[in-house]
Design a protein around this motif. Sequence first.
Motif, PDB file in Angstrom:
ATOM      1  N   LYS A  57     -11.165   4.271  -4.509  1.00 46.18           N
ATOM      2  CA  LYS A  57      -9.896   4.578  -4.020  1.00 46.18           C
ATOM      3  C   LYS A  57      -9.909   6.165  -3.431  1.00 46.18           C
ATOM      4  N   ARG A  59      -9.384   8.916  -4.876  1.00 43.75           N
ATOM      5  CA  ARG A  59      -8.214   9.474  -5.556  1.00 43.75           C
ATOM      6  C   ARG A  59      -8.593  10.787  -6.218  1.00 43.75           C
ATOM      7  N   SER A 143      -3.430   1.653  -9.011  1.00 39.69           N
ATOM      8  CA  SER A 143      -3.156   0.447  -8.080  1.00 39.69           C
ATOM      9  C   SER A 143      -4.293   0.212  -7.359  1.00 39.69           C
ATOM     10  N   ASN A 145      -5.413   0.080  -4.216  1.00 38.29           N
ATOM     11  CA  ASN A 145      -5.207   0.433  -2.997  1.00 38.29           C
ATOM     12  C   ASN A 145      -5.988   1.845  -2.627  1.00 38.29           C
ATOM     13  N   SER A 151       0.859   0.248  -2.331  1.00 39.08           N
ATOM     14  CA  SER A 151      -0.020  -0.376  -3.157  1.00 39.08           C
ATOM     15  C   SER A 151       0.101  -1.829  -2.862  1.00 39.08           C
ATOM     16  N   GLU A 180       5.439   0.066  -9.116  1.00 38.79           N
ATOM     17  CA  GLU A 180       4.716   0.252 -10.165  1.00 38.79           C
ATOM     18  C   GLU A 180       5.514   0.531 -11.625  1.00 38.79           C
ATOM     19  N   HIS A 231       2.235   9.509  -0.865  1.00 41.59           N
ATOM     20  CA  HIS A 231       1.734   8.251  -1.453  1.00 41.59           C
ATOM     21  C   HIS A 231       2.433   7.159  -0.949  1.00 41.59           C
TER      22      HIS A 231
HETATM   23 MG    MG Z   1      -1.143   4.292  -7.034  1.00 38.84          MG
END
Ligand code: MG
Length: 324
Positions: A57, A59, A143, A145, A151, A180, A231
Amino acid sequence: MTITAKINKWNPDKKIISQAAEILRSGGLVAFPTETVYGLGADALNSEAVRKIYLAKGRPSDNPLILHVHSIAQAESLVFMNEISRKLAKIFWPGPLTFVLPAREIIPLRTRGGLETAAVRMPDNPVALALIEAANIPIAAPSANLSGRPSPTDSESVYQDMNGRIDFILDGGSTEVGIESTVIDVSNPEKILMLRPGGMSREIIEEAINTKLQVPDNTSKKRSPGTRYKHYSPAIPVKILRRDKAVNIPDNSGFMGVNNFDGLKFAEKIIFDDINNYAHGLFSGFRKFERENLDYIFVEWPEDNTGLAEGLRDRILRAACDYV
Ligand code: MG
Ligand code: AMP
Protein backbone atom coordinates in the motif's frame (compact mmCIF):
# COMPACT_ATOMS: atom_id res chain seq x y z
CA MET A 1 0.76 -11.49 -11.15
CA THR A 2 -2.38 -11.08 -9.16
CA ILE A 3 -5.15 -13.64 -9.63
CA THR A 4 -8.78 -12.55 -9.39
CA ALA A 5 -11.48 -15.13 -8.59
CA LYS A 6 -15.17 -14.30 -8.83
CA ILE A 7 -17.14 -15.57 -5.87
CA ASN A 8 -20.85 -15.60 -5.10
CA LYS A 9 -21.36 -13.38 -2.10
CA TRP A 10 -24.38 -15.29 -0.78
CA ASN A 11 -22.97 -18.74 -1.36
CA PRO A 12 -19.16 -18.52 -1.37
CA ASP A 13 -17.50 -21.44 -3.14
CA LYS A 14 -15.61 -23.45 -0.50
CA LYS A 15 -12.75 -24.34 -2.84
CA ILE A 16 -12.04 -20.72 -3.69
CA ILE A 17 -12.28 -19.72 -0.03
CA SER A 18 -9.84 -22.43 1.02
CA GLN A 19 -7.42 -21.42 -1.75
CA ALA A 20 -7.49 -17.84 -0.45
CA ALA A 21 -7.24 -19.00 3.17
CA GLU A 22 -4.18 -21.08 2.31
CA ILE A 23 -2.47 -18.03 0.79
CA LEU A 24 -3.16 -16.10 4.00
CA ARG A 25 -1.91 -18.95 6.18
CA SER A 26 1.34 -19.05 4.26
CA GLY A 27 1.95 -15.33 4.69
CA GLY A 28 0.49 -13.99 1.42
CA LEU A 29 -1.87 -11.10 0.67
CA VAL A 30 -5.53 -11.52 -0.30
CA ALA A 31 -7.99 -8.73 -1.07
CA PHE A 32 -11.58 -9.50 -0.11
CA PRO A 33 -14.94 -7.72 0.04
CA THR A 34 -16.44 -6.47 3.29
CA GLU A 35 -19.70 -4.54 3.64
CA THR A 36 -17.76 -1.25 3.82
CA VAL A 37 -14.91 -1.36 1.26
CA TYR A 38 -12.51 -4.03 -0.03
CA GLY A 39 -9.88 -5.07 2.51
CA LEU A 40 -6.26 -6.05 1.88
CA GLY A 41 -5.77 -9.02 4.17
CA ALA A 42 -2.80 -10.75 5.77
CA ASP A 43 -2.29 -12.99 8.80
CA ALA A 44 -2.55 -10.42 11.62
CA LEU A 45 -0.31 -12.51 13.88
CA ASN A 46 2.50 -12.86 11.33
CA SER A 47 4.68 -9.76 11.42
CA GLU A 48 6.34 -10.55 8.07
CA ALA A 49 2.97 -10.95 6.35
CA VAL A 50 1.78 -7.68 7.86
CA ARG A 51 4.92 -5.95 6.61
CA LYS A 52 3.85 -6.88 3.08
CA ILE A 53 0.58 -4.96 3.57
CA TYR A 54 2.47 -1.77 4.41
CA LEU A 55 4.78 -2.31 1.43
CA ALA A 56 1.99 -3.08 -1.05
CA LYS A 57 0.00 0.00 0.00
CA GLY A 58 2.90 2.35 0.69
CA ARG A 59 1.24 2.88 4.07
CA PRO A 60 3.08 4.74 6.85
CA SER A 61 4.23 2.16 9.40
CA ASP A 62 2.74 4.08 12.35
CA ASN A 63 -0.78 3.71 10.97
CA PRO A 64 -2.16 0.57 12.66
CA LEU A 65 -4.39 -2.03 11.02
CA ILE A 66 -7.82 -3.32 11.95
CA LEU A 67 -7.91 -7.02 12.89
CA HIS A 68 -10.91 -8.73 11.33
CA VAL A 69 -12.52 -11.55 13.29
CA HIS A 70 -15.39 -13.99 12.76
CA SER A 71 -16.67 -14.06 16.35
CA ILE A 72 -16.64 -12.21 19.65
CA ALA A 73 -14.67 -15.13 21.12
CA GLN A 74 -11.93 -14.59 18.56
CA ALA A 75 -11.84 -10.87 19.44
CA GLU A 76 -11.48 -11.80 23.12
CA SER A 77 -8.33 -13.74 22.25
CA LEU A 78 -6.75 -10.59 20.76
CA VAL A 79 -7.80 -7.67 22.95
CA PHE A 80 -9.01 -7.16 26.51
CA MET A 81 -12.73 -6.68 26.01
CA ASN A 82 -14.83 -5.07 28.73
CA GLU A 83 -18.54 -5.12 29.46
CA ILE A 84 -19.38 -2.21 27.20
CA SER A 85 -17.47 -3.54 24.19
CA ARG A 86 -19.11 -6.96 24.64
CA LYS A 87 -22.52 -5.33 24.77
CA LEU A 88 -21.83 -3.26 21.66
CA ALA A 89 -20.37 -6.24 19.81
CA LYS A 90 -23.51 -8.26 20.56
CA ILE A 91 -25.69 -5.48 19.16
CA PHE A 92 -23.64 -4.31 16.18
CA TRP A 93 -21.47 -7.22 15.01
CA PRO A 94 -21.16 -8.25 12.32
CA GLY A 95 -21.19 -4.64 11.15
CA PRO A 96 -19.23 -1.48 10.31
CA LEU A 97 -18.12 -0.72 13.89
CA THR A 98 -14.49 -1.10 15.02
CA PHE A 99 -13.37 -1.16 18.66
CA VAL A 100 -10.01 0.07 19.89
CA LEU A 101 -9.08 -1.81 23.08
CA PRO A 102 -5.93 -2.77 25.03
CA ALA A 103 -4.03 -5.33 22.96
CA ARG A 104 -2.92 -8.75 24.13
CA GLU A 105 0.76 -9.61 23.64
CA ILE A 106 -0.09 -12.06 20.86
CA ILE A 107 -0.63 -9.17 18.39
CA PRO A 108 2.69 -8.18 16.82
CA LEU A 109 3.65 -4.54 17.34
CA ARG A 110 3.76 -4.02 13.59
CA THR A 111 0.06 -4.89 13.26
CA ARG A 112 -0.84 -2.27 15.86
CA GLY A 113 1.58 0.40 14.66
CA GLY A 114 3.60 0.16 17.87
CA LEU A 115 0.60 1.03 20.09
CA GLU A 116 -0.59 -0.69 23.26
CA THR A 117 -4.08 -0.84 21.85
CA ALA A 118 -5.46 -2.65 18.80
CA ALA A 119 -8.53 -2.30 16.60
CA VAL A 120 -10.95 -5.22 16.03
CA ARG A 121 -14.07 -5.69 13.95
CA MET A 122 -16.35 -8.43 12.62
CA PRO A 123 -17.30 -7.57 9.01
CA ASP A 124 -20.83 -8.17 7.75
CA ASN A 125 -20.05 -9.98 4.54
CA PRO A 126 -20.40 -13.76 3.99
CA VAL A 127 -17.20 -13.94 1.87
CA ALA A 128 -15.16 -12.11 4.51
CA LEU A 129 -16.53 -14.24 7.34
CA ALA A 130 -16.00 -17.50 5.43
CA LEU A 131 -12.42 -16.46 4.69
CA ILE A 132 -11.59 -15.57 8.30
CA GLU A 133 -13.11 -18.85 9.51
CA ALA A 134 -11.34 -20.96 6.91
CA ALA A 135 -7.99 -19.29 7.56
CA ASN A 136 -8.59 -19.74 11.28
CA ILE A 137 -6.51 -16.67 12.07
CA PRO A 138 -7.41 -13.01 12.58
CA ILE A 139 -6.93 -11.07 9.37
CA ALA A 140 -5.32 -7.64 9.43
CA ALA A 141 -6.91 -5.65 6.66
CA PRO A 142 -6.75 -1.99 5.75
CA SER A 143 -8.55 -0.83 2.63
CA ALA A 144 -7.13 -2.42 -0.53
CA ASN A 145 -5.95 0.80 -2.22
CA LEU A 146 -2.59 2.47 -2.56
CA SER A 147 -2.11 4.65 0.49
CA GLY A 148 -3.84 8.03 0.06
CA ARG A 149 -6.07 6.92 -2.84
CA PRO A 150 -9.84 6.43 -2.73
CA SER A 151 -10.83 3.16 -1.05
CA PRO A 152 -11.95 0.44 -3.47
CA THR A 153 -15.62 -0.50 -3.48
CA ASP A 154 -15.30 -3.08 -6.27
CA SER A 155 -12.68 -5.59 -7.37
CA GLU A 156 -11.74 -3.60 -10.48
CA SER A 157 -10.59 -0.73 -8.28
CA VAL A 158 -8.53 -3.16 -6.18
CA TYR A 159 -6.95 -4.50 -9.36
CA GLN A 160 -6.17 -1.00 -10.60
CA ASP A 161 -4.14 -0.19 -7.48
CA MET A 162 -2.85 -3.61 -6.46
CA ASN A 163 -2.16 -5.67 -9.58
CA GLY A 164 1.31 -7.20 -9.23
CA ARG A 165 1.52 -6.20 -5.56
CA ILE A 166 -0.71 -8.86 -4.00
CA ASP A 167 -1.42 -12.56 -4.56
CA PHE A 168 -5.17 -12.88 -4.86
CA ILE A 169 -8.41 -10.89 -5.17
CA LEU A 170 -11.77 -12.35 -4.15
CA ASP A 171 -14.29 -10.58 -6.35
CA GLY A 172 -17.58 -10.58 -4.47
CA GLY A 173 -19.15 -7.68 -6.36
CA SER A 174 -19.54 -4.12 -5.15
CA THR A 175 -19.65 -3.33 -1.43
CA GLU A 176 -22.83 -1.99 0.21
CA VAL A 177 -21.82 0.83 2.51
CA GLY A 178 -19.03 2.40 0.46
CA ILE A 179 -17.15 4.14 3.29
CA GLU A 180 -15.05 2.53 6.01
CA SER A 181 -16.15 1.44 9.47
CA THR A 182 -16.72 3.78 12.38
CA VAL A 183 -13.80 3.47 14.84
CA ILE A 184 -14.44 4.01 18.56
CA ASP A 185 -12.06 3.73 21.49
CA VAL A 186 -13.92 1.81 24.20
CA SER A 187 -10.99 1.17 26.52
CA ASN A 188 -12.43 3.62 29.07
CA PRO A 189 -16.16 2.88 29.56
CA GLU A 190 -16.62 6.30 31.21
CA LYS A 191 -15.37 8.11 28.13
CA ILE A 192 -15.97 6.44 24.80
CA LEU A 193 -14.19 8.23 21.98
CA MET A 194 -15.17 8.56 18.35
CA LEU A 195 -11.87 8.17 16.48
CA ARG A 196 -13.24 8.01 12.96
CA PRO A 197 -16.83 8.47 11.75
CA GLY A 198 -17.93 5.85 9.24
CA GLY A 199 -20.50 3.26 8.23
CA MET A 200 -22.20 3.03 11.65
CA SER A 201 -23.84 6.32 12.58
CA ARG A 202 -23.01 8.20 15.78
CA GLU A 203 -26.71 8.42 16.73
CA ILE A 204 -27.21 4.65 16.68
CA ILE A 205 -24.13 4.05 18.84
CA GLU A 206 -25.07 6.82 21.29
CA GLU A 207 -28.52 5.34 21.68
CA ALA A 208 -26.99 1.98 22.57
CA ILE A 209 -24.54 3.39 25.13
CA ASN A 210 -27.04 5.96 26.38
CA THR A 211 -24.46 8.73 26.39
CA LYS A 212 -22.60 10.94 23.93
CA LEU A 213 -19.48 9.81 22.11
CA GLN A 214 -16.58 12.11 22.86
CA VAL A 215 -13.85 13.46 20.64
CA PRO A 216 -10.17 13.00 21.58
CA ASP A 217 -8.45 16.36 21.85
CA ASN A 218 -5.91 17.32 19.23
CA THR A 219 -2.88 16.41 21.29
CA SER A 220 -4.27 13.17 22.67
CA LYS A 221 -2.30 10.00 22.02
CA LYS A 222 -5.69 8.38 21.65
CA ARG A 223 -6.23 9.96 18.26
CA SER A 224 -6.42 7.55 15.40
CA PRO A 225 -3.04 7.75 13.63
CA GLY A 226 -4.74 7.21 10.27
CA THR A 227 -6.73 10.42 10.59
CA ARG A 228 -3.54 12.50 10.44
CA TYR A 229 -2.92 11.81 6.79
CA LYS A 230 -4.34 13.18 3.56
CA HIS A 231 -6.46 10.36 2.28
CA TYR A 232 -9.05 9.08 -0.14
CA SER A 233 -7.86 11.35 -2.97
CA PRO A 234 -8.08 10.66 -6.69
CA ALA A 235 -5.37 11.91 -9.09
CA ILE A 236 -7.43 14.98 -9.96
CA PRO A 237 -8.26 17.85 -7.58
CA VAL A 238 -11.40 17.53 -5.48
CA LYS A 239 -13.21 20.76 -4.56
CA ILE A 240 -16.06 21.22 -2.15
CA LEU A 241 -19.25 22.87 -3.38
CA ARG A 242 -21.43 24.59 -0.77
CA ARG A 243 -24.90 25.74 -1.66
CA ASP A 244 -24.47 29.26 -0.31
CA LYS A 245 -21.12 30.00 -1.93
CA ALA A 246 -20.69 31.29 -5.46
CA VAL A 247 -18.03 29.49 -7.53
CA ASN A 248 -16.67 29.41 -11.04
CA ILE A 249 -16.76 25.98 -12.56
CA PRO A 250 -13.86 25.38 -14.96
CA ASP A 251 -14.51 23.44 -18.18
CA ASN A 252 -14.18 19.70 -17.95
CA SER A 253 -15.30 19.43 -14.33
CA GLY A 254 -17.36 16.64 -12.81
CA PHE A 255 -19.97 16.90 -10.08
CA MET A 256 -21.24 14.56 -7.37
CA GLY A 257 -23.96 15.23 -4.85
CA VAL A 258 -27.61 14.83 -3.95
CA ASN A 259 -28.83 18.17 -5.34
CA ASN A 260 -28.85 19.28 -8.91
CA PHE A 261 -26.97 22.58 -9.06
CA ASP A 262 -29.00 23.77 -12.03
CA GLY A 263 -27.22 27.04 -12.70
CA LEU A 264 -23.78 25.44 -12.89
CA LYS A 265 -22.40 23.79 -15.99
CA PHE A 266 -20.54 20.50 -15.53
CA ALA A 267 -19.06 18.14 -18.10
CA GLU A 268 -20.54 15.29 -16.09
CA LYS A 269 -22.78 14.82 -13.09
CA ILE A 270 -23.54 12.00 -10.71
CA ILE A 271 -26.67 12.81 -8.70
CA PHE A 272 -27.44 10.42 -5.84
CA ASP A 273 -30.94 9.74 -4.47
CA ASP A 274 -29.90 10.31 -0.87
CA ILE A 275 -26.97 10.58 1.51
CA ASN A 276 -26.55 6.81 1.86
CA ASN A 277 -26.24 6.43 -1.89
CA TYR A 278 -23.83 9.36 -1.94
CA ALA A 279 -21.61 7.63 0.65
CA HIS A 280 -21.90 4.41 -1.34
CA GLY A 281 -20.87 6.07 -4.60
CA LEU A 282 -18.28 8.66 -3.54
CA PHE A 283 -15.10 6.60 -4.00
CA SER A 284 -16.24 4.85 -7.17
CA GLY A 285 -17.27 8.27 -8.52
CA PHE A 286 -13.77 9.60 -7.85
CA ARG A 287 -12.29 6.73 -9.81
CA LYS A 288 -14.81 7.08 -12.64
CA PHE A 289 -14.00 10.79 -13.13
CA GLU A 290 -10.32 9.93 -12.97
CA ARG A 291 -10.70 7.40 -15.81
CA GLU A 292 -12.59 9.99 -17.83
CA ASN A 293 -9.71 12.45 -17.47
CA LEU A 294 -11.74 15.28 -16.03
CA ASP A 295 -9.75 18.24 -14.69
CA TYR A 296 -11.66 18.83 -11.44
CA ILE A 297 -14.19 17.05 -9.27
CA PHE A 298 -16.72 19.16 -7.40
CA VAL A 299 -18.45 17.42 -4.51
CA GLU A 300 -21.49 18.77 -2.71
CA TRP A 301 -20.97 19.41 1.00
CA PRO A 302 -23.66 17.37 2.85
CA GLU A 303 -25.92 19.85 4.61
CA ASP A 304 -26.76 18.00 7.76
CA ASN A 305 -24.34 15.93 9.76
CA THR A 306 -26.41 12.95 10.86
CA GLY A 307 -26.35 9.29 9.81
CA LEU A 308 -23.72 8.48 7.20
CA ALA A 309 -23.29 12.20 6.44
CA GLU A 310 -20.75 12.54 9.26
CA GLY A 311 -18.49 9.88 7.74
CA LEU A 312 -19.13 11.24 4.27
CA ARG A 313 -18.11 14.76 5.35
CA ASP A 314 -14.91 13.37 6.84
CA ARG A 315 -14.00 11.56 3.60
CA ILE A 316 -14.81 14.62 1.50
CA LEU A 317 -12.71 16.92 3.69
CA ARG A 318 -9.72 14.62 3.53
CA ALA A 319 -10.01 14.05 -0.20
CA ALA A 320 -10.23 17.79 -0.80
CA CYS A 321 -7.78 18.88 1.88
CA ASP A 322 -5.35 20.57 -0.51
CA TYR A 323 -8.09 22.85 -1.79
CA VAL A 324 -10.15 23.76 1.26
MG1 MG B 1 -7.84 3.11 4.17
P1 AMP C 1 -8.08 1.61 7.43
O1 AMP C 1 -7.79 0.20 7.75
O2 AMP C 1 -7.19 2.20 6.39
O3 AMP C 1 -9.53 1.82 7.17
O4 AMP C 1 -7.75 2.42 8.76
C1 AMP C 1 -7.99 1.91 10.04
C2 AMP C 1 -8.16 3.07 10.98
O5 AMP C 1 -8.18 2.57 12.33
C3 AMP C 1 -7.02 4.06 10.87
O6 AMP C 1 -7.52 5.37 10.98
C4 AMP C 1 -6.18 3.67 12.07
O7 AMP C 1 -5.37 4.73 12.51
C5 AMP C 1 -7.24 3.27 13.08
N1 AMP C 1 -6.69 2.40 14.13
C6 AMP C 1 -6.29 1.12 14.03
N2 AMP C 1 -5.78 0.68 15.20
C7 AMP C 1 -5.84 1.71 16.07
C8 AMP C 1 -5.46 1.90 17.42
N3 AMP C 1 -4.90 0.91 18.14
N4 AMP C 1 -5.68 3.10 18.00
C9 AMP C 1 -6.25 4.11 17.30
N5 AMP C 1 -6.63 3.99 16.00
C10 AMP C 1 -6.43 2.83 15.39
